[in-house]
Write a protein that holds these residues in place. Structure first.
Motif, short mmCIF file in Angstrom:
data_model
loop_
_atom_site.label_atom_id
_atom_site.label_comp_id
_atom_site.label_asym_id
_atom_site.label_seq_id
_atom_site.Cartn_x
_atom_site.Cartn_y
_atom_site.Cartn_z
N GLN A 7 16.16 73.53 53.80
CA GLN A 7 16.07 73.76 52.36
C GLN A 7 17.47 74.00 51.80
OE1 GLN A 7 12.73 76.84 52.89
NE2 GLN A 7 12.28 75.96 50.89
N VAL A 8 17.84 73.20 50.82
CA VAL A 8 19.17 73.27 50.21
C VAL A 8 19.03 73.80 48.79
CG1 VAL A 8 21.25 71.99 49.56
CG2 VAL A 8 19.94 71.32 51.61
N PHE A 9 19.90 74.74 48.43
CA PHE A 9 19.91 75.30 47.09
C PHE A 9 21.34 75.33 46.57
CE2 PHE A 9 16.45 77.22 49.49
CZ PHE A 9 15.37 77.00 48.65
N TYR A 10 21.48 75.47 45.27
CA TYR A 10 22.81 75.68 44.69
C TYR A 10 22.72 76.74 43.61
CZ TYR A 10 21.47 72.76 40.64
OH TYR A 10 20.85 72.24 39.52
N GLY A 11 23.86 77.34 43.32
CA GLY A 11 23.92 78.37 42.31
C GLY A 11 24.50 77.83 41.01
N ALA A 12 23.80 78.08 39.91
CA ALA A 12 24.25 77.61 38.60
C ALA A 12 24.47 78.79 37.66
CB ALA A 12 23.23 76.64 38.01
N ARG A 13 25.18 78.53 36.57
CA ARG A 13 25.46 79.58 35.60
C ARG A 13 24.17 80.02 34.90
NH1 ARG A 13 29.08 78.23 30.39
NH2 ARG A 13 27.19 77.02 29.96
N PHE A 14 24.04 81.31 34.73
CA PHE A 14 22.92 81.86 33.96
C PHE A 14 23.47 82.55 32.72
CE2 PHE A 14 19.94 85.32 32.93
CZ PHE A 14 18.80 84.55 32.67
N GLN A 15 22.89 82.24 31.57
CA GLN A 15 23.30 82.85 30.31
C GLN A 15 22.17 83.69 29.74
OE1 GLN A 15 24.58 79.43 27.88
NE2 GLN A 15 26.66 80.22 28.02
N PHE A 16 22.54 84.80 29.11
CA PHE A 16 21.53 85.67 28.49
C PHE A 16 22.19 86.49 27.39
CE2 PHE A 16 23.65 88.18 31.65
CZ PHE A 16 23.66 89.48 31.17
N ILE A 17 21.36 87.10 26.56
CA ILE A 17 21.83 88.02 25.54
C ILE A 17 21.65 89.44 26.05
CG2 ILE A 17 21.51 88.86 23.19
CD1 ILE A 17 22.64 86.05 23.29
N PRO B 18 20.91 92.98 25.42
CA PRO B 18 20.34 93.73 24.30
C PRO B 18 21.22 94.89 23.85
CG PRO B 18 18.69 93.35 25.99
CD PRO B 18 20.01 92.95 26.58
N ALA B 19 22.01 95.44 24.77
CA ALA B 19 22.82 96.61 24.42
C ALA B 19 23.96 96.25 23.48
CB ALA B 19 23.38 97.24 25.69
N THR B 20 24.45 94.99 23.57
CA THR B 20 25.61 94.60 22.75
C THR B 20 25.31 93.46 21.78
OG1 THR B 20 26.37 92.99 24.40
CG2 THR B 20 27.13 95.27 24.64
N GLY B 21 24.23 92.72 22.07
CA GLY B 21 23.93 91.54 21.26
C GLY B 21 24.81 90.35 21.60
N ASN B 22 25.61 90.44 22.66
CA ASN B 22 26.54 89.38 23.03
C ASN B 22 25.94 88.45 24.08
OD1 ASN B 22 28.54 90.46 21.35
ND2 ASN B 22 29.30 91.80 23.00
N LYS B 23 26.38 87.20 24.04
CA LYS B 23 25.99 86.24 25.07
C LYS B 23 26.86 86.47 26.30
CE LYS B 23 25.01 82.10 23.73
NZ LYS B 23 25.11 80.69 23.26
N VAL B 24 26.21 86.51 27.47
CA VAL B 24 26.90 86.84 28.72
C VAL B 24 26.62 85.75 29.74
CG1 VAL B 24 27.22 88.55 30.55
CG2 VAL B 24 26.63 89.30 28.23
N ASN B 25 27.62 85.41 30.55
CA ASN B 25 27.47 84.43 31.63
C ASN B 25 27.46 85.13 32.99
OD1 ASN B 25 27.58 82.24 29.85
ND2 ASN B 25 29.82 82.19 29.91
N ARG B 26 26.65 84.62 33.86
CA ARG B 26 26.68 85.01 35.27
C ARG B 26 26.81 83.71 36.07
NH1 ARG B 26 28.22 89.19 33.85
NH2 ARG B 26 27.05 91.15 33.70
N ASN B 27 28.00 83.47 36.57
CA ASN B 27 28.33 82.17 37.15
C ASN B 27 27.79 82.01 38.58
OD1 ASN B 27 29.76 81.20 34.89
ND2 ASN B 27 31.55 82.42 35.51
N LYS B 28 27.25 80.82 38.84
CA LYS B 28 26.81 80.42 40.18
C LYS B 28 25.85 81.43 40.80
CE LYS B 28 31.05 77.81 41.00
NZ LYS B 28 32.25 77.64 41.84
N SER B 29 24.94 81.94 40.00
CA SER B 29 24.09 83.02 40.49
C SER B 29 22.60 82.75 40.31
CB SER B 29 24.44 84.32 39.77
OG SER B 29 24.31 84.17 38.37
N GLU B 30 22.20 81.69 39.60
CA GLU B 30 20.79 81.36 39.51
C GLU B 30 20.49 80.21 40.47
OE1 GLU B 30 17.19 80.31 36.37
OE2 GLU B 30 19.27 80.15 35.69
N LEU B 31 19.49 80.38 41.29
CA LEU B 31 19.19 79.40 42.34
C LEU B 31 18.39 78.22 41.80
CD1 LEU B 31 18.19 81.37 45.55
CD2 LEU B 31 20.21 79.97 45.20
N PHE B 32 18.77 77.02 42.27
CA PHE B 32 18.01 75.80 42.02
C PHE B 32 17.94 75.01 43.31
CE2 PHE B 32 19.55 77.01 37.85
CZ PHE B 32 18.45 76.79 37.04
#
Length: 612
Positions: A541-551, A553-567
């Motif tokens: 089984q092969v997976f890769y990590g992709a960027r995850f973006q979210f808002i 709630p504490a700041t209202g800012n868009k935040v990136n988490r790089n190479k951390s969501e599995l596909f």
């Protein structure tokens, strides 16, 4: 009846140590044991013998009894991470992950020592009750102490039997005094099983269902009781491998196992718990699902070092928490397991699965369906879990950076619900007071399902699997026409015995019970004959990590988490490495070598009569 609160058991057990540190050490054998007081000194009354019982309970605190870290790396569930992130591995975990460990491995020798320390203490109490206090054997408290001691002795032998030398281990039924009593050979599987069964059955016949007015109060949940004895009897008949490499297998007795499992379901007031705030949290200790927990307390014995196995606090939070939360995260979920958690099928008809989040594009609050299941949120921290507060500081991805291909963290041993970082525990990150769960009701339900599958009864097996899935708000398996939940979603698939068994082996049990109990995953794979297949599946089984973006709630800012969501698959953009687990394990695994721990080298050296 005399009662001793379980916190007192932990407390006094840390002080009452009647055991030499090394079983089988030649220097020890030639001298008087300064730690073993004469029986006349500590068996003058049942109150005195109760202190020896607390010492026996305290033997459960030793981390090496369970080897939780090593067993996660040894199986297909855990990855030995380091601060530099994947694909680097911790040096401590490499031999387990690659299957290159030998009988000189520290953890193998320490586990043997830990189990036989527990056995030694239980035997001290048993001999004292039978000897100096034998005239009180009709006393109810004498019977209870004997039953507790024998169940504890049976448990320590059972764990040794399940772990070492294909079950051929040393039976210790007395406190050794002479040299020849120390240097005895291992016994056959059949002899070991008969000895364990006798202890379990005595405990079953003589222990109370509860020690207090409430079946799930702290006093009852912490001490040995009839429900715990029933669980071990059920597993005694259930956890066997009928076909092993040397032909020395023992057939499971599914009928007897089912009888005892059903007794647990019907007789002891346990209930399934699907509330993430009451599962794998400090608030959820001794909840209605708990059958057997090992109790720790981070407020006691501050003078003891973190590696002192008499310490009433444990190290597991430090080992499994993210680095930014005061942890070392040397035990993280493998990629296939994390992806399974990420992609669980969530029931839209369960109101718990409808939540409010901040939309990434509009930045407005919207009502939507969870994409991470309640079970996943309770068990692991995933980067795209926008619905769960982590370490009391905000939604999960806002609290942890999830960098360096670290896409999940186990929650079961951390204090994420009571502190903002493990460093804020009373004595710091190395000293956790969180209990360790050995057995709970969900395990019983899933084992009952397997018993029914062995009888070819898919309908009954589905009932028990679906009960576990329903508590978490997951899509249920099978037909809604035949199902028991009229208000839930079913997948409407027809399952054969083999198909449902495959689901149980590679989805339901690993997700429900990951890194729990005493080597649950390894023992399951071994008795199913699926260790090699499990490693092969993971390695393919092969997976890769992709960027995850979210808002946030504490700041209202868009935040990136790089190479951390599995596909699944390789990264089509070519920016992520392939994340593959268990490749070396698949190549290196040899049943004859790895199915059981070998007899430890230290014991072989010190015991010239040790038969193999």
């Amino acid at each position: 009846m005399m009662k001793l609160n379980i916190k007192e058991i932990v407390k006094f057990g840390c002080y009452v140590v009647l055991m030499a540190a090394c079983i089988g050490c030649n220097d020890f054998l030639t001298e008087d044991n300064p730690n073993a007081k004469p029986k006349k000194d500590y068996f003058t009354s049942l109150s005195e013998s109760d202190k020896v019982l607390t010492a026996t309970y305290s033997a459960l605190l030793n981390h090496y009894n369970l080897n939780i870290l090593e067993e996660s790396w040894r199986s297909d569930l855990g990855y030995p991470s380091v601060s530099s992130g994947r694909p680097a591995l911790s040096s401590a975990g490499e031999s387990w992950y690659f299957k290159t460990y030998t009988n000189s491995q520290k953890e193998i020798n320490k586990k043997w020592e830990a189990l036989y320390i527990g056995i030694f203490r239980a035997n001290q109490l048993i001999e004292g009750l039978e000897g100096p206090l034998g005239d009180q054997r009709e006393n109810e408290f004498w019977i209870l102490q004997m039953a507790e001691a024998r169940l504890l002795r049976g448990i320590f032998h059972f764990w040794a039997y399940q772990t070492f030398n294909n079950g051929r281990v040393i039976i210790r039924d007395n406190v050794p005094v002479e040299l020849e009593e120390f240097n005895i050979p291992v016994s056959s599987k059949e002899e070991v099983r008969a000895f364990i069964l006798e202890d379990f059955e005595y405990a079953y016949e003589n222990l109370p269902a509860t020690w207090g007015s409430d079946a799930q109060d702290e006093l009852s949940a912490g001490r040995m009781n009839k429900a715990i004895a029933t669980m071990f009897l059920a597993n005694f008949y259930f956890l066997e491998a009928p076909a092993v490499v040397d032909g020395d297998g023992i057939e499971p007795d599914y009928e007897k196992a089912l009888m005892y499992y059903q007794e647990i379901v019907n007789n002891y007031n346990f209930q399934l718990v699907g509330d993430p705030e009451l599962m794998f949290t400090r608030a959820g200790e001794f909840n209605n699902e708990a059958i057997f927990e090992i109790i720790y307390d981070d407020n006691l014995r501050p003078e003891l070092d973190r590696f002192d196995e008499q310490s009433p606090s444990n190290r597991m939070a430090r080992y499994s928490a993210p680095g930014t939360m005061g942890g070392q995260r040397v035990m993280t979920p493998t990629a296939w397991l994390a992806y399974k958690y990420k992609t669980e099928n969530i029931d839209p008809l369960d109101s718990r699965n409808t939540v409010t989040i901040i939309d990434l594009d509009s930045k407005e609050e919207i009502e939507t369906l969870r994409t991470i299941s309640l079970r996943s949120s309770a068990s692991v921290a995933l980067v795209n879990d926008l619905y769960t507060t982590y370490y009391r500081s905000g939604i999960t991805p806002a609290v942890v950076p999830f960098g360096k291909y670290e896409f999940a963290y186990f929650k079961k041993y951390t204090n994420h619900d009571i502190v903002t970082t493990e460093n804020n525990l009373p004595k710091g990150a190395w000293y956790s007071g969180k209990n360790i769960t050995i057995h709970r009701l969900s395990e019983v339900y899933l084992n009952i399902a397997e018993c029914y599958l062995q009888k070819g009864d898919v309908t009954s097996a589905l009932k028990y699997i679906n009960d576990v899935r329903a508590k978490w708000g997951l899509v249920l398996l099978g037909s809604s026409v035949q199902g028991e939940y009229a208000d839930r979603t079913y997948d409407e698939l027809v399952y054969s015995v083999d198909q449902l068994m495959d689901h149980l082996m590679f989805t339901e049990k690993p997700l429900e019970l990951s890194v729990e109990g005493h080597s649950i995953r390894w023992i399951d794979l071994r008795r199913w004959g699926k260790i090699s297949e499990a490693f092969k599946r993971a390695s393919e089984q092969v997976f890769y990590g992709a960027r995850f973006q979210f808002i946030d709630p504490a700041t209202g800012n868009k935040v990136n988490r790089n190479k951390s969501e599995l596909f699944e698959g390789s990264d089509p953009k070519g920016t992520s490495i392939d994340l593959i687990d268990c490749v070396d394990a698949a190549n290196n695994y040899i049943p004859e070598v790895h199915d059981y721990y070998p007899l430890p080298l230290e014991e072989i050296i010190s015991n010239p009569n040790l038969g193999q």
